[in-house]
Scaffold this motif. Structure first.
Motif, PDB file in Angstrom:
ATOM      1  N   GLY A  48       0.825  -1.193   0.000  1.00  0.00           N
ATOM      2  CA  GLY A  48       0.000   0.000   0.000  1.00  0.00           C
ATOM      3  C   GLY A  48       0.857   1.240   0.000  1.00  0.00           C
ATOM      4  N   MET A  49       0.257   2.337   0.401  1.00  0.00           N
ATOM      5  CA  MET A  49       1.002   3.587   0.466  1.00  0.00           C
ATOM      6  C   MET A  49       2.040   3.520   1.576  1.00  0.00           C
ATOM      7  SD  MET A  49      -0.004   5.516  -1.911  1.00  0.00           S
ATOM      8  CE  MET A  49      -1.364   5.786  -3.036  1.00  0.00           C
ATOM      9  N   PRO A  50       3.153   4.196   1.428  1.00  0.00           N
ATOM     10  CA  PRO A  50       4.159   4.210   2.503  1.00  0.00           C
ATOM     11  C   PRO A  50       3.625   4.867   3.745  1.00  0.00           C
ATOM     12  CG  PRO A  50       4.672   5.857   0.848  1.00  0.00           C
ATOM     13  CD  PRO A  50       3.541   5.034   0.286  1.00  0.00           C
ATOM     14  N   VAL A  51       4.120   4.429   4.882  1.00  0.00           N
ATOM     15  CA  VAL A  51       3.646   4.921   6.174  1.00  0.00           C
ATOM     16  C   VAL A  51       4.607   5.975   6.688  1.00  0.00           C
ATOM     17  CG1 VAL A  51       3.042   4.261   8.514  1.00  0.00           C
ATOM     18  CG2 VAL A  51       2.632   2.676   6.629  1.00  0.00           C
ATOM     19  N   GLY A  52       4.071   7.070   7.174  1.00  0.00           N
ATOM     20  CA  GLY A  52       4.896   8.130   7.742  1.00  0.00           C
ATOM     21  C   GLY A  52       5.270   7.811   9.169  1.00  0.00           C
ATOM     22  N   TYR A  53       5.832   8.784   9.858  1.00  0.00           N
ATOM     23  CA  TYR A  53       6.253   8.567  11.246  1.00  0.00           C
ATOM     24  C   TYR A  53       5.044   8.346  12.123  1.00  0.00           C
ATOM     25  CZ  TYR A  53      10.740  10.274   9.657  1.00  0.00           C
ATOM     26  OH  TYR A  53      11.911  10.423   9.001  1.00  0.00           O
ATOM     27  N   MET A  54       5.124   7.325  12.964  1.00  0.00           N
ATOM     28  CA  MET A  54       4.012   6.984  13.844  1.00  0.00           C
ATOM     29  C   MET A  54       4.225   7.656  15.193  1.00  0.00           C
ATOM     30  SD  MET A  54       2.075   5.080  12.057  1.00  0.00           S
ATOM     31  CE  MET A  54       1.030   4.341  13.275  1.00  0.00           C
ATOM     32  N   GLY A  55       3.187   8.224  15.764  1.00  0.00           N
ATOM     33  CA  GLY A  55       3.271   8.862  17.069  1.00  0.00           C
ATOM     34  C   GLY A  55       2.855   7.928  18.168  1.00  0.00           C
ATOM     35  N   TYR A  56       3.092   8.323  19.424  1.00  0.00           N
ATOM     36  CA  TYR A  56       2.626   7.525  20.550  1.00  0.00           C
ATOM     37  C   TYR A  56       1.114   7.436  20.545  1.00  0.00           C
ATOM     38  CZ  TYR A  56       7.116   7.191  22.926  1.00  0.00           C
ATOM     39  OH  TYR A  56       8.397   6.886  23.270  1.00  0.00           O
ATOM     40  N   GLY A  57       0.480   8.552  20.217  1.00  0.00           N
ATOM     41  CA  GLY A  57      -0.981   8.561  20.192  1.00  0.00           C
ATOM     42  C   GLY A  57      -1.477   8.524  18.767  1.00  0.00           C
ATOM     43  N   ALA A  58      -1.977   9.660  18.272  1.00  0.00           N
ATOM     44  CA  ALA A  58      -2.495   9.729  16.913  1.00  0.00           C
ATOM     45  C   ALA A  58      -1.348   9.950  15.941  1.00  0.00           C
ATOM     46  CB  ALA A  58      -3.510  10.859  16.786  1.00  0.00           C
ATOM     47  N   ALA A  59      -1.471   9.372  14.743  1.00  0.00           N
ATOM     48  CA  ALA A  59      -0.431   9.501  13.736  1.00  0.00           C
ATOM     49  C   ALA A  59      -0.860  10.512  12.682  1.00  0.00           C
ATOM     50  CB  ALA A  59      -0.169   8.150  13.075  1.00  0.00           C
ATOM     51  N   LEU A  70      -2.482  10.737  29.670  1.00  0.00           N
ATOM     52  CA  LEU A  70      -1.364   9.937  29.184  1.00  0.00           C
ATOM     53  C   LEU A  70      -1.125   8.723  30.082  1.00  0.00           C
ATOM     54  CD1 LEU A  70       1.242  12.690  28.209  1.00  0.00           C
ATOM     55  CD2 LEU A  70      -0.186  11.348  26.676  1.00  0.00           C
ATOM     56  N   ALA A  71      -1.405   8.858  31.373  1.00  0.00           N
ATOM     57  CA  ALA A  71      -1.181   7.754  32.310  1.00  0.00           C
ATOM     58  C   ALA A  71      -2.070   6.556  31.999  1.00  0.00           C
ATOM     59  CB  ALA A  71      -1.420   8.223  33.736  1.00  0.00           C
ATOM     60  N   HIS A  72      -3.224   6.797  31.374  1.00  0.00           N
ATOM     61  CA  HIS A  72      -4.146   5.712  31.026  1.00  0.00           C
ATOM     62  C   HIS A  72      -3.888   5.170  29.630  1.00  0.00           C
ATOM     63  CE1 HIS A  72      -6.925   5.859  34.488  1.00  0.00           C
ATOM     64  NE2 HIS A  72      -6.628   7.153  34.526  1.00  0.00           N
ATOM     65  N   ASP A  73      -3.015   5.801  28.862  1.00  0.00           N
ATOM     66  CA  ASP A  73      -2.724   5.376  27.493  1.00  0.00           C
ATOM     67  C   ASP A  73      -1.456   4.532  27.484  1.00  0.00           C
ATOM     68  OD1 ASP A  73      -3.059   5.713  24.446  1.00  0.00           O
ATOM     69  OD2 ASP A  73      -1.010   6.407  24.791  1.00  0.00           O
ATOM     70  N   GLN A  74      -1.416   3.516  26.643  1.00  0.00           N
ATOM     71  CA  GLN A  74      -0.272   2.611  26.626  1.00  0.00           C
ATOM     72  C   GLN A  74       1.025   3.343  26.317  1.00  0.00           C
ATOM     73  OE1 GLN A  74      -0.563  -0.552  23.751  1.00  0.00           O
ATOM     74  NE2 GLN A  74       1.273  -1.574  24.472  1.00  0.00           N
ATOM     75  N   ASN A  75       1.045   4.101  25.210  1.00  0.00           N
ATOM     76  CA  ASN A  75       2.267   4.782  24.809  1.00  0.00           C
ATOM     77  C   ASN A  75       2.552   5.988  25.704  1.00  0.00           C
ATOM     78  OD1 ASN A  75       2.862   3.150  22.409  1.00  0.00           O
ATOM     79  ND2 ASN A  75       0.984   4.027  21.611  1.00  0.00           N
ATOM     80  N   GLY A  76       1.491   6.671  26.129  1.00  0.00           N
ATOM     81  CA  GLY A  76       1.694   7.799  27.032  1.00  0.00           C
ATOM     82  C   GLY A  76       2.240   7.361  28.373  1.00  0.00           C
ATOM     83  N   CYS A  77       1.735   6.230  28.891  1.00  0.00           N
ATOM     84  CA  CYS A  77       2.231   5.706  30.167  1.00  0.00           C
ATOM     85  C   CYS A  77       3.685   5.282  30.037  1.00  0.00           C
ATOM     86  CB  CYS A  77       1.357   4.531  30.604  1.00  0.00           C
ATOM     87  SG  CYS A  77       1.783   3.850  32.212  1.00  0.00           S
ATOM     88  N   ARG A  78       4.028   4.718  28.893  1.00  0.00           N
ATOM     89  CA  ARG A  78       5.423   4.333  28.673  1.00  0.00           C
ATOM     90  C   ARG A  78       6.332   5.568  28.646  1.00  0.00           C
ATOM     91  NH1 ARG A  78       5.766   0.871  23.578  1.00  0.00           N
ATOM     92  NH2 ARG A  78       4.406  -0.413  24.898  1.00  0.00           N
ATOM     93  N   PHE A  79       5.852   6.642  28.029  1.00  0.00           N
ATOM     94  CA  PHE A  79       6.626   7.879  27.998  1.00  0.00           C
ATOM     95  C   PHE A  79       6.856   8.400  29.414  1.00  0.00           C
ATOM     96  CE2 PHE A  79       6.174  12.547  28.190  1.00  0.00           C
ATOM     97  CZ  PHE A  79       7.346  12.921  27.550  1.00  0.00           C
ATOM     98  N   LEU A  80       5.826   8.376  30.247  1.00  0.00           N
ATOM     99  CA  LEU A  80       5.962   8.859  31.620  1.00  0.00           C
ATOM    100  C   LEU A  80       6.896   7.962  32.433  1.00  0.00           C
ATOM    101  CD1 LEU A  80       2.269   9.897  32.428  1.00  0.00           C
ATOM    102  CD2 LEU A  80       4.158  11.346  31.670  1.00  0.00           C
ATOM    103  N   GLN A  81       6.836   6.659  32.200  1.00  0.00           N
ATOM    104  CA  GLN A  81       7.756   5.754  32.909  1.00  0.00           C
ATOM    105  C   GLN A  81       9.202   6.047  32.526  1.00  0.00           C
ATOM    106  OE1 GLN A  81       6.553   1.504  32.882  1.00  0.00           O
ATOM    107  NE2 GLN A  81       4.625   2.230  32.025  1.00  0.00           N
TER     108      GLN A  81
END
Length: 574
Positions: free
Chosen positions: A172-183, A262-273
């Motif tokens: 498919g189309m190439p994928v850009g940079y993925m963010g912790y939350g929305a891309a 962010l504490a309840h989000d998987q990627n956000g919680c990882r960032f805080l850790q």
């Protein structure tokens, strides 16, 4: 392939026969033979699986060879049509064969000048295809994108693995940079101009920096990814997005009021850790103030529980006290949760003053039996036994002593009771052992209670071993015929105490059910152990008692084992 298929079928049939033989041996009570045939069947099944995978790969390679030959034939036809003055230009593209078929002949030279400017893709012919090696080392069909060939056009770049010029048909189309939350919105490849409309000079300058055009080489970061056969998503750095804005630090997240979310989000919680792992006191305080009001849901959250554990680890004693006070009312419910049990264990482990340990004991004391019987809560109780001071963990010992049988005969309770024996003071340990010895005849026949009795025997303390043996005396023969209690009798014989071995030997050799003991699937192991650890006098007594049964020993599998053990101990009987 046909021979490989026949070999795989034969191997699978042998695996089925081995499994059937293992089931038969299990029904006969011969567990050693059962384990042998089960292992053999498992190995045969693994071999059959490998043969099927090899067969599938071989068939796929043959199919790919056939497709490749058809593709090369089609490419030759296209080259002949091009040489005759029309169609698709294949300049700069090599049809490389990754398997055994011969290399296709090179296309004729492209004429220069006006004749060359007339060549190009006109949309009337199908695009040619070639093969490249993918990241798994397997050949993969790819489409060769048409190239504009003209007097002012640059030479196309070489065909690279993973290059946009040779993308797989299903890509498919190439994928850009993925963010912790929305891309961000996915990037798109710039369309390749046709020969009828040459690209203007300013077209490449106005293109997106992430786009690729045939008139320019790929960007450095993209080229590095393509050359390694990877994708930009797995190698590009991730960005944490919150409501359309990127978060780069704890300060930015705090200004946006995003810390709790962010504490309840998987990627956000990882960032805080990750930020907490840096042990920056200002960051720890900022995150603590943002999430301390939501400690209950975060403790049971699949991702948030790790953040609470980090705060307990890196926070101050006062902060740990606040987290404990906030969760005291629901402490047991949190401990029963598959995620919350880790938080409560961390609270017990990091408690550093008597106020915190007494608060933990008070929160858990009323429902300690519920925790002991729970698959998650029992780990909290075991951590309390290992970490809390004796005066604050005494409520656990007292409750276990009061309900010793109920705890010892439970799947999780028997583990807690063994940890109680490890960490109890002398007073509570003696009371526990007295209760276990008192109920030993009932515990040794239980699937879980027998492990508690064996645990006392493994201490190899003479007084306690004698106490257990005396509690079981008079029932050695009957207990040897049962599955769980026979293990306890064997453990008594292996204790190394000659007096215990003599006591058991006298009772078993004088039992009326000696013939049954010799042929029983469980008791025969007790008899084999007795022949191994007994003294010469006791072995002589055993030989005297077993000799009348020697003819029958040869007729059963278990009897043969005892006979073999007897002949090894007394070679004169051969």
């Amino acid at each position: 392939p046909l021979l490989l298929q026949q070999l795989a079928l034969r191997t699978m049939r042998l695996a089925v026969l081995g499994d059937m033989q293992a089931r038969h041996e299990a029904s006969q009570g011969d567990f050693e033979a059962m384990r042998f045939w089960a292992g053999k069947a498992a190995r045969l099944q693994e071999g059959a699986t490998r043969q099927r995978v090899q067969l599938q790969r071989l068939v796929e390679q043959q199919q790919l060879q056939q497709q490749l030959q058809q593709i090369q034939q089609r490419a030759q036809q296209l080259q002949l049509q091009q040489a005759q003055g029309g169609g698709l230009s294949l300049e700069g593209v090599a049809l490389s064969s990754v398997v055994s078929p011969p290399r296709a002949p090179s296309p004729p030279a492209v004429p220069s000048g006006a004749a060359g400017s007339m060549l190009g893709y006109n949309g009337t012919m199908p695009m040619p295809m070639t093969t490249v090696m993918n990241v798994n080392g397997m050949p993969q069909l790819v489409t060769v994108m048409p190239q504009y060939v003209g007097p002012n056009a640059l030479a196309p770049p070489p065909l690279l693995l993973g290059h946009p010029q040779a993308q797989p048909q299903t890509a498919g189309m190439p994928v850009g940079y993925m963010g912790y939350g929305a891309a961000p919105a996915p990037l798109s490849w710039e369309e390749t101009p046709s020969s009828s409309s040459p690209p203007p000079a300013q077209h490449a300058a106005q293109a997106s920096p992430d786009a690729w055009s045939p008139d320019a080489s790929p960007p450095a970061d993209k080229a590095a990814v393509w050359s390694k056969g990877g994708d930009a998503e797995s190698r590009a750095p991730k960005r944490l997005m919150f409501r359309g804005r990127e978060i780069r630090s704890v300060e930015e997240a705090s200004e946006m009021g995003a810390l709790l979310e962010l504490a309840h989000d998987q990627n956000g919680c990882r960032f805080l850790q990750d930020q907490l792992d840096l042990r920056n006191r200002a960051h720890v305080d900022t995150i603590f103030e943002a999430v301390k009001t939501d400690v209950l849901p975060l403790s049971s959250d699949p991702f948030g529980n790790y953040l609470i554990q980090k705060l307990l680890q890196y926070g101050t004693s006062a902060q740990r006290g606040q987290l404990l006070s906030a969760s005291a009312a629901e402490m047991v419910n949190i401990a029963l949760n598959v995620h919350g049990t880790r938080v409560v264990q961390k609270m017990v482990e990091t408690a550093d003053n008597s106020e915190q340990t007494s608060a933990l004991a008070a929160a858990l004391e009323e429902r300690v039996m519920e925790l002991i019987r729970d698959m998650n809560g029992n780990h909290v109780v075991q951590r309390c036994l290992a970490s809390l001071p004796a005066e604050h963990s005494a409520f656990i010992f007292e409750r276990v002593i009061a309900e010793c049988v109920n705890v010892a005969t439970h799947r999780h309770g028997c583990c807690v009771l063994q940890r109680c024996l490890d960490h109890a003071d002398s007073k509570h340990r003696e009371l526990l052992i007295s209760e276990i010895v008192c109920h030993a005849p009932k515990l040794v026949v239980d699937p879980f209670g027998n492990y508690v009795v064996q645990y006392i025997l493994e201490l190899k303390q003479k007084e306690r071993t004698h106490a257990v043996v005396q509690a079981l005396q008079g029932g050695f023969a009957e207990l040897s015929l049962q599955k769980f209690s026979s293990n306890v009798i064997e453990k008594c014989l292996k204790s190394g105490d000659a007096e215990v071995v003599s006591m058991v030997a006298r009772e078993l050799t004088s039992a009326r059910s000696l013939s049954t003991l010799l042929h029983d699937p469980f008791a025969n192991y007790v008899m084999q152990t007795l022949l191994t650890v007994s003294s010469d006098e006791e072995v002589a007594l055993l030989v005297e008692k077993i000799t009348p049964h020697l003819p029958s020993l040869r007729s059963t599998l278990y009897g043969k084992r005892i006979q073999a053990k007897l002949l090894r101990r007394c070679p004169k009987l051969r």
